[in-house]
Motif scaffolding. Structure first.
Motif, PDB file in Angstrom:
ATOM      1  N   GLN A   1       0.814  -1.272  -0.001  1.00 21.23           N
ATOM      2  CA  GLN A   1       0.095  -0.008   0.109  1.00 21.23           C
ATOM      3  C   GLN A   1       0.835   1.374  -0.011  1.00 21.23           C
ATOM      4  O   GLN A   1       0.501   2.198  -0.594  1.00 21.23           O
ATOM      5  CB  GLN A   1      -1.010   0.279   1.141  1.00 21.23           C
ATOM      6  CG  GLN A   1      -2.133   1.031   1.054  1.00 21.23           C
ATOM      7  CD  GLN A   1      -3.026   1.238   2.309  1.00 21.23           C
ATOM      8  OE1 GLN A   1      -2.376   1.110   3.482  1.00 21.23           O
ATOM      9  NE2 GLN A   1      -4.183   1.216   2.310  1.00 21.23           N
TER      10      GLN A   1
ATOM     11  N   ILE B   1     -27.162  12.315   3.177  1.00 25.97           N
ATOM     12  CA  ILE B   1     -26.648  10.881   2.740  1.00 25.97           C
ATOM     13  C   ILE B   1     -26.324  10.113   3.967  1.00 25.97           C
ATOM     14  O   ILE B   1     -25.457  10.386   4.618  1.00 25.97           O
ATOM     15  CB  ILE B   1     -25.246  11.183   1.914  1.00 25.97           C
ATOM     16  CG1 ILE B   1     -25.498  12.449   0.901  1.00 25.97           C
ATOM     17  CG2 ILE B   1     -24.737  10.012   1.486  1.00 25.97           C
ATOM     18  CD1 ILE B   1     -24.111  12.736   0.099  1.00 25.97           C
ATOM     19  N   GLY B   2     -27.053   8.906   3.793  1.00 25.05           N
ATOM     20  CA  GLY B   2     -26.760   7.862   4.917  1.00 25.05           C
ATOM     21  C   GLY B   2     -26.120   6.990   4.381  1.00 25.05           C
ATOM     22  O   GLY B   2     -26.661   5.883   3.959  1.00 25.05           O
ATOM     23  N   MET B   3     -24.798   7.076   4.859  1.00 20.70           N
ATOM     24  CA  MET B   3     -23.931   5.911   4.242  1.00 20.70           C
ATOM     25  C   MET B   3     -23.255   5.355   5.418  1.00 20.70           C
ATOM     26  O   MET B   3     -23.217   4.440   5.964  1.00 20.70           O
ATOM     27  CB  MET B   3     -22.968   6.224   3.427  1.00 20.70           C
ATOM     28  CG  MET B   3     -23.522   6.823   1.982  1.00 20.70           C
ATOM     29  SD  MET B   3     -22.309   6.679   0.551  1.00 20.70           S
ATOM     30  CE  MET B   3     -22.648   7.755  -0.717  1.00 20.70           C
ATOM     31  N   SER B   4     -22.432   6.281   6.144  1.00 22.75           N
ATOM     32  CA  SER B   4     -21.508   5.918   7.218  1.00 22.75           C
ATOM     33  C   SER B   4     -22.363   5.389   8.496  1.00 22.75           C
ATOM     34  O   SER B   4     -23.204   5.854   8.785  1.00 22.75           O
ATOM     35  CB  SER B   4     -20.662   7.266   7.745  1.00 22.75           C
ATOM     36  OG  SER B   4     -20.011   7.629   6.643  1.00 22.75           O
TER      37      SER B   4
ATOM     38  N   GLY C   1     -16.778   3.365   8.286  1.00 19.81           N
ATOM     39  CA  GLY C   1     -16.536   4.596   7.645  1.00 19.81           C
ATOM     40  C   GLY C   1     -15.937   4.255   6.379  1.00 19.81           C
ATOM     41  O   GLY C   1     -16.673   4.149   5.101  1.00 19.81           O
ATOM     42  N   SER C   2     -14.592   4.149   6.086  1.00 14.45           N
ATOM     43  CA  SER C   2     -14.033   3.725   4.962  1.00 14.45           C
ATOM     44  C   SER C   2     -14.278   2.526   4.427  1.00 14.45           C
ATOM     45  O   SER C   2     -14.702   2.362   3.237  1.00 14.45           O
ATOM     46  CB  SER C   2     -12.403   3.806   5.377  1.00 14.45           C
ATOM     47  OG  SER C   2     -12.135   5.056   5.615  1.00 14.45           O
TER      48      SER C   2
ATOM     49  N   TRP D   1     -22.681  10.578  11.410  1.00 15.05           N
ATOM     50  CA  TRP D   1     -22.054  11.677  10.657  1.00 15.05           C
ATOM     51  C   TRP D   1     -23.016  12.200   9.515  1.00 15.05           C
ATOM     52  O   TRP D   1     -22.454  12.701   8.658  1.00 15.05           O
ATOM     53  CB  TRP D   1     -20.647  11.510   9.852  1.00 15.05           C
ATOM     54  CG  TRP D   1     -19.827  10.565  10.925  1.00 15.05           C
ATOM     55  CD1 TRP D   1     -19.189   9.426  10.598  1.00 15.05           C
ATOM     56  CD2 TRP D   1     -19.483  10.959  12.317  1.00 15.05           C
ATOM     57  NE1 TRP D   1     -18.529   8.859  11.590  1.00 15.05           N
ATOM     58  CE2 TRP D   1     -18.657   9.939  12.763  1.00 15.05           C
ATOM     59  CE3 TRP D   1     -19.428  11.864  13.255  1.00 15.05           C
ATOM     60  CZ2 TRP D   1     -17.995   9.921  14.006  1.00 15.05           C
ATOM     61  CZ3 TRP D   1     -19.137  11.964  14.389  1.00 15.05           C
ATOM     62  CH2 TRP D   1     -18.225  10.876  14.803  1.00 15.05           C
ATOM     63  N   THR D   2     -24.158  12.093   9.546  1.00 18.17           N
ATOM     64  CA  THR D   2     -25.100  12.429   8.422  1.00 18.17           C
ATOM     65  C   THR D   2     -25.363  14.036   8.290  1.00 18.17           C
ATOM     66  O   THR D   2     -25.922  14.612   9.282  1.00 18.17           O
ATOM     67  CB  THR D   2     -26.495  11.828   8.621  1.00 18.17           C
ATOM     68  OG1 THR D   2     -26.328  10.381   9.256  1.00 18.17           O
ATOM     69  CG2 THR D   2     -27.196  11.775   7.501  1.00 18.17           C
ATOM     70  N   THR D   3     -24.613  14.601   7.629  1.00 22.85           N
ATOM     71  CA  THR D   3     -24.881  16.234   7.301  1.00 22.85           C
ATOM     72  C   THR D   3     -26.169  16.576   7.164  1.00 22.85           C
ATOM     73  O   THR D   3     -26.705  15.978   6.318  1.00 22.85           O
ATOM     74  CB  THR D   3     -23.777  16.619   6.404  1.00 22.85           C
ATOM     75  OG1 THR D   3     -22.359  16.123   6.640  1.00 22.85           O
ATOM     76  CG2 THR D   3     -23.959  18.017   6.417  1.00 22.85           C
TER      77      THR D   3
ATOM     78  N   PHE E   1     -23.205  17.589  11.440  1.00 25.49           N
ATOM     79  CA  PHE E   1     -23.637  16.257  11.144  1.00 25.49           C
ATOM     80  C   PHE E   1     -24.370  15.762  12.472  1.00 25.49           C
ATOM     81  O   PHE E   1     -24.495  16.410  13.693  1.00 25.49           O
ATOM     82  CB  PHE E   1     -22.208  15.556  10.747  1.00 25.49           C
ATOM     83  CG  PHE E   1     -21.129  15.480  11.538  1.00 25.49           C
ATOM     84  CD1 PHE E   1     -21.019  15.856  13.118  1.00 25.49           C
ATOM     85  CD2 PHE E   1     -19.946  15.250  10.902  1.00 25.49           C
ATOM     86  CE1 PHE E   1     -19.929  16.055  13.806  1.00 25.49           C
ATOM     87  CE2 PHE E   1     -18.714  15.369  11.671  1.00 25.49           C
ATOM     88  CZ  PHE E   1     -18.529  15.698  13.004  1.00 25.49           C
TER      89      PHE E   1
ATOM     90  N   SER F   1     -11.446  18.277   8.256  1.00 28.56           N
ATOM     91  CA  SER F   1     -12.731  17.443   7.839  1.00 28.56           C
ATOM     92  C   SER F   1     -12.532  17.494   6.139  1.00 28.56           C
ATOM     93  O   SER F   1     -13.220  16.370   5.497  1.00 28.56           O
ATOM     94  CB  SER F   1     -13.884  18.112   8.251  1.00 28.56           C
ATOM     95  OG  SER F   1     -14.131  19.311   7.509  1.00 28.56           O
TER      96      SER F   1
ATOM     97  N   LEU G   1     -11.555  13.891   4.914  1.00 31.58           N
ATOM     98  CA  LEU G   1     -12.265  13.035   5.580  1.00 31.58           C
ATOM     99  C   LEU G   1     -13.746  12.647   4.886  1.00 31.58           C
ATOM    100  O   LEU G   1     -13.963  11.596   4.296  1.00 31.58           O
ATOM    101  CB  LEU G   1     -12.540  13.177   7.126  1.00 31.58           C
ATOM    102  CG  LEU G   1     -11.143  13.368   7.917  1.00 31.58           C
ATOM    103  CD1 LEU G   1     -11.699  13.702   9.468  1.00 31.58           C
ATOM    104  CD2 LEU G   1     -10.664  11.813   7.807  1.00 31.58           C
ATOM    105  N   ARG G   2     -14.595  14.168   4.684  1.00 26.71           N
ATOM    106  CA  ARG G   2     -15.875  14.032   4.198  1.00 26.71           C
ATOM    107  C   ARG G   2     -15.773  13.532   2.504  1.00 26.71           C
ATOM    108  O   ARG G   2     -14.758  13.836   2.118  1.00 26.71           O
ATOM    109  CB  ARG G   2     -16.556  15.363   4.348  1.00 26.71           C
ATOM    110  CG  ARG G   2     -15.764  16.360   3.627  1.00 26.71           C
ATOM    111  CD  ARG G   2     -16.230  17.785   3.930  1.00 26.71           C
ATOM    112  NE  ARG G   2     -15.643  18.692   3.282  1.00 26.71           N
ATOM    113  CZ  ARG G   2     -16.155  20.305   3.533  1.00 26.71           C
ATOM    114  NH1 ARG G   2     -16.868  20.498   4.099  1.00 26.71           N
ATOM    115  NH2 ARG G   2     -15.348  20.922   2.629  1.00 26.71           N
TER     116      ARG G   2
ATOM    117  N   THR H   1     -11.828   9.557   2.429  1.00 31.66           N
ATOM    118  CA  THR H   1     -10.377   9.896   3.020  1.00 31.66           C
ATOM    119  C   THR H   1      -9.382   9.983   1.952  1.00 31.66           C
ATOM    120  O   THR H   1      -9.567   9.253   1.044  1.00 31.66           O
ATOM    121  CB  THR H   1      -9.912   8.985   4.241  1.00 31.66           C
ATOM    122  OG1 THR H   1      -9.391   7.813   3.713  1.00 31.66           O
ATOM    123  CG2 THR H   1     -11.066   8.911   5.280  1.00 31.66           C
TER     124      THR H   1
ATOM    125  N   GLU I   1      -6.494   8.389   2.102  1.00 32.30           N
ATOM    126  CA  GLU I   1      -5.810   7.140   1.804  1.00 32.30           C
ATOM    127  C   GLU I   1      -6.853   6.017   0.717  1.00 32.30           C
ATOM    128  O   GLU I   1      -6.404   5.410  -0.022  1.00 32.30           O
ATOM    129  CB  GLU I   1      -5.721   6.077   2.945  1.00 32.30           C
ATOM    130  CG  GLU I   1      -4.636   6.798   3.827  1.00 32.30           C
ATOM    131  CD  GLU I   1      -4.979   8.394   4.592  1.00 32.30           C
ATOM    132  OE1 GLU I   1      -5.908   8.510   4.768  1.00 32.30           O
ATOM    133  OE2 GLU I   1      -4.023   8.856   4.922  1.00 32.30           O
TER     134      GLU I   1
END
Ligand SMILES: Cc1cc2nc3c(=O)[nH]c(=O)nc-3n(C[C@H](O)[C@H](O)[C@H](O)COP(=O)(O)OP(=O)(O)OC[C@H]3O[C@@H](n4cnc5c(N)ncnc54)[C@H](O)[C@@H]3O)c2cc1C
Lengths: 357, 382
Positions: free
Chosen positions: A232, B130-133, B138-139, B163-165, B216, B360, B363-364, B367, B369
């Motif tokens: 990675q 948006i309801g994902m996390s 998270g990632s 974390w839903t904004t 959020f 942030s 992150l939002r 991320t 990575e």
């Protein structure tokens, strides 16, 4: 025109500008065979008006030529000849066949058809037959001059970090081959801008080649039982490299595309800043990923990385162009910032006193 | 996937001609909006302003005319949103609906769903989140646990998002949830639903951020009964649908303009006679901004051509976030101005606020990575 230019030049350079050939030319060997092929294809006249025997291509199309020259590390003044002939054409002078280069750093005065002064950092100056420069830069009537290299009283030879000639030529009353007033539409800095424009495309091309080479190597080289590209840490570095290479490509292409009618000074400056940064980041990552093999003369990585280190500082470093953009931007103030950024017509860089090292 | 995807695209003249109109509108409607509020960028919430934009035809403008849109091309929308962002206009209320939910419903929704949801979006009246996390996802989004199970009335929703904004202000959430057993293939068995946030069984609690703001939320679903037509798109294809949104989500000017207000206050504070370091750094940032904008426009051209530039969009977001995050650092470098929460100059306040917001940015929306992982995959390295 762009597609035809690109396919022709790429084929030509792939055939002739092999890594061995490029390496052999470092230190000042003149690549006669390669130059003859490029000239025969008519590329050095590409920007010249049709009435004067050229293809009358705009900078948007010429981009691919400069980029290809970078991708193959071509050891010839292709971009230099293009720009030189373009300026001759603008000034209504005959284009030149033969080896043509230019000087952006000219301290030259013209009296009765003869010049006194010096041209600095001339790409392939020692090999060029003729040179384009602007004389009397600080006067009200600057001129485009065409000089014969042979007429120089002396030369100071110099090589950039990639072994490409960057020579100074001294003139003590040599007669010009031709001269004409600099057209009012062009700034006395036109060759500095043009040089920065060319180098930004060459950097973009070299970075693309280097990225391909480095990702291919990461897939082949195995350590700890896996290709290093499976780690990675290596993937993330290559992703950053790709981002930078993409940024360099679009910055350079934008500078060419916006310069078709008039050199887009801010866009050119931004291209030099973006490509110079990408050159630093990309060369660093390429070497890191290649390990020791990339540090050898035998392996061709350095043909690209050393050119990136040379080109990023030629015709103005990132620092110089950043400073000029900064002065323009601060002059417009915070309130005017966004309007300035989005309006090509009003982006005029001011000149900067240059402190030489 | 290759960097050759990036080719320079100028904004077409027709779209460009909207610019003066937006500027005039902003001058008339936001002339006295304070700099410190503008610094919130696309986190500034003002429903009345969103409705005004809707009345102008500038919300959902790329949607078809029969649903209230203007069938405008992506470049026209680009000009509008970059002008709004550059001015720091409060666009948060309708932002997600305009950028993401509207296009998603138009693309994957049924005719009835389009007729129901799109016109109020275009009027600037209907807001989405948006309801994902989730707390443990998270990632690694594919590990979500919130689930919807079929029953006679439709679907029964249980679980938790975080974390839903804007969940506390929004009318609807587009939620990614599990609708099937976790398959051998990680990305199967998920679906998207349009969840009406007024339904019984839903609890929404704002989470304060480090600067004291409430943007959020955590959202709990306790046996929430959804109608059968809450499902959007195809059952089990939620992952593919989410991925399709990402190119829209990651390549826009909001990914590099979050600190534009600070750059402006910095330039004003430095004044018209910058020293060498100041002009160099401000110039360097401006060069980067121009290049990022050209990259972002290039992705817009790819979207306009019907391509799926998720790879290129990740490049824009990662580089863009680095750029945004650098601005408070450069501001510190160039001026002896201490950041101030209260008191001090406008610049000091904007600096304080955006210094705190900067982490942030990367992150939002995915991320650093994760984005680089996507880029590496596109390059054939994974
Ligand atoms: C201001 C803000 C608004 C948000 N709004 C929303 C919203 O409206 N809706 C929504 O659904 N979510 C929202 N999010 C959540 C956001 O999508 C997540 O924060 C993000 O996906 C990262 O998840 P995480 O915070 O759980 O961090 P983690 O996934 O726990 O990551 C922590 C660190 O580990 C790294 N990491 C994780 N996995 C890997 C890996 N495989 N390889 C290398 N490194 C890895 C990450 O890159 C990061 O550096 C918001 C977040 C913020 C900060």
């Amino acid at each position: 025109m762009r597609e035809l230019f690109e396919s022709t030049i790429e084929r030509l350079l792939a055939d002739l500008a092999t890594p061995e050939y490029v390496l052999g030319c470092e230190g000042g060997e003149w690549p006669a065979e390669l130059w003859a092929a490029v000239e025969a294809s008519g590329f050095t006249l590409a920007a010249v008006p049709e009435s004067l025997g050229g293809a009358e291509a705009g900078w948007a199309d010429l981009y691919v030529l400069a980029r290809a020259a970078g991708r193959f590390a071509a050891p010839i003044p292709l971009g230099e000849a293009l720009l030189g002939n373009w300026l001759l054409g603008k000034a209504g002078l005959e284009p030149q066949t033969g080896i043509l280069s230019f000087a952006a750093e000219a301290d030259l005065s013209l009296r009765d058809g003869a010049v006194v002064g010096v041209l600095r950092d001339v790409p392939w100056g020692r090999h060029a037959q003729s040179l384009v420069a602007i004389a009397d830069r600080n006067s009200a009537t600057p001129s485009v001059v065409l000089l014969s290299t042979e007429s120089a009283a002396s030369q100071t030879l110099s090589l950039n970090v990639a072994g490409e000639p960057r020579d100074s030529l001294h003139f003590t009353g040599a007669r010009v081959l031709a001269c004409a007033p600099l057209p009012a539409s062009l700034s006395v800095e036109v060759l500095q801008l043009g040089g920065a424009l060319l180098r930004s495309a060459q950097i973009a091309g070299a970075l693309h080649a280097l990225l391909d080479m480095t990702s291919a190597y990461a897939s082949e080289r195995t350590q700890f039982g896996r290709p290093i590209g499976a780690f990675q840490a290596i993937q993330q570095q290559l992703a950053v490299f790709a981002e930078q290479a993409a940024a360099a490509g679009i910055a350079a292409e934008a500078a060419f595309a916006e310069s078709d009618t008039l050199f887009a000074t801010f866009t050119i400056a931004a291209a030099k800043v973006s490509t110079a940064e990408a050159a630093s980041v990309g060369a660093g990552i390429a070497h890191s990923v290649h390990g020791a093999i990339g540090f050898t003369q035998e392996y061709s990585l350095h043909l690209l990385s050393r050119r990136l280190w040379a080109w990023r500082s030629e015709f103005g470093s990132a620092s110089l162009w950043s400073q000029r953009i900064g002065q323009m931007v601060c002059g417009a103030g915070g309130e005017g910032y966004w309007a300035l950024l989005t309006d090509h017509a009003n982006q005029q860089l001011c000149t900067l006193e240059r402190k030489s090292a | 996937m290759s960097i050759t995807q990036f080719t320079y695209s100028r904004i077409p003249a027709e779209a460009e001609s909207l610019r003066d109109e937006v500027r005039e509108f902003l001058q008339n409607n936001l002339g006295d909006y304070p700099t410190t509020a503008r610094a919130q960028s696309w986190m500034g919430f003002d429903a009345a302003f969103s409705r005004k934009l809707g009345a102008q035809g500038w919300v959902g403008m790329a949607l078809p005319e029969q649903y209230g849109g203007a069938a405008a091309g992506p470049f026209a929308r680009y000009v509008i949103i970059e002008e709004l962002l550059a001015a720091g206009a409060p666009v948060s209320a309708h932002w997600i609906a305009d950028r993401q939910s509207g296009p998603l419903i138009n693309r994957f929704g049924s005719e009835a769903q389009r007729e129901r949801y799109l016109p109020p979006i275009c009027r600037g009246e209907s807001y989405f989140c948006i309801g994902m996390s989730e707390p443990n996802s998270g990632s690694d989004l594919a590990s979500i646990k919130t689930s919807a199970t079929r029953n006679d009335a439709g679907w029964l929703l249980n679980g938790q998002k975080v974390w839903t904004t804007n969940a506390q202000h929004a009318h609807f959430m587009i939620a990614l949830v599990r609708t099937g057993e976790k398959q051998a293939a990680r990305h199967e068995g998920m679906s998207q639903f349009i969840v009406d946030l007024r339904l019984p069984g839903i609890t929404i609690r704002p989470i304060r951020d480090l600067a004291g703001g409430e943007h959020f939320n955590e959202v709990f679903f306790d046996n929430v009964q959804l109608d059968a037509d809450a499902l959007i798109g195809t059952e089990g294809k939620g992952w593919d649908q989410v991925t399709a949104e990402l190119a829209f989500e990651r390549s826009g000017p909001e990914r590099f303009l979050s600190c534009i207000e600070l750059l402006k206050t910095l330039i004003s504070a430095v004044g018209r006679q910058p020293d060498a370091l100041q002009s160099r750094e401000i110039g360097r940032l401006s060069a980067k901004l121009l290049t990022l904008r050209n990259m972002s426009l290039s992705v817009t051209a790819q979207l306009a051509a019907g391509e799926h530039p998720a790879w290129a969009a990740s490049c824009v977001k990662d580089l863009g976030n680095l750029f945004e995050q650098e601005i408070p650092e450069v501001a510190q470098l160039l001026l002896e101005a201490e950041p101030r929460q209260e008191g001090g100059s406008e610049h000091a306040q904007v600096l304080a606020y955006l210094t705190q917001m900067a982490p942030s940015f990367s992150l939002r929306g995915g991320t650093r990575e994760i984005l680089r992982g996507i880029i590496a995959r596109g390059m054939g390295l994974r």
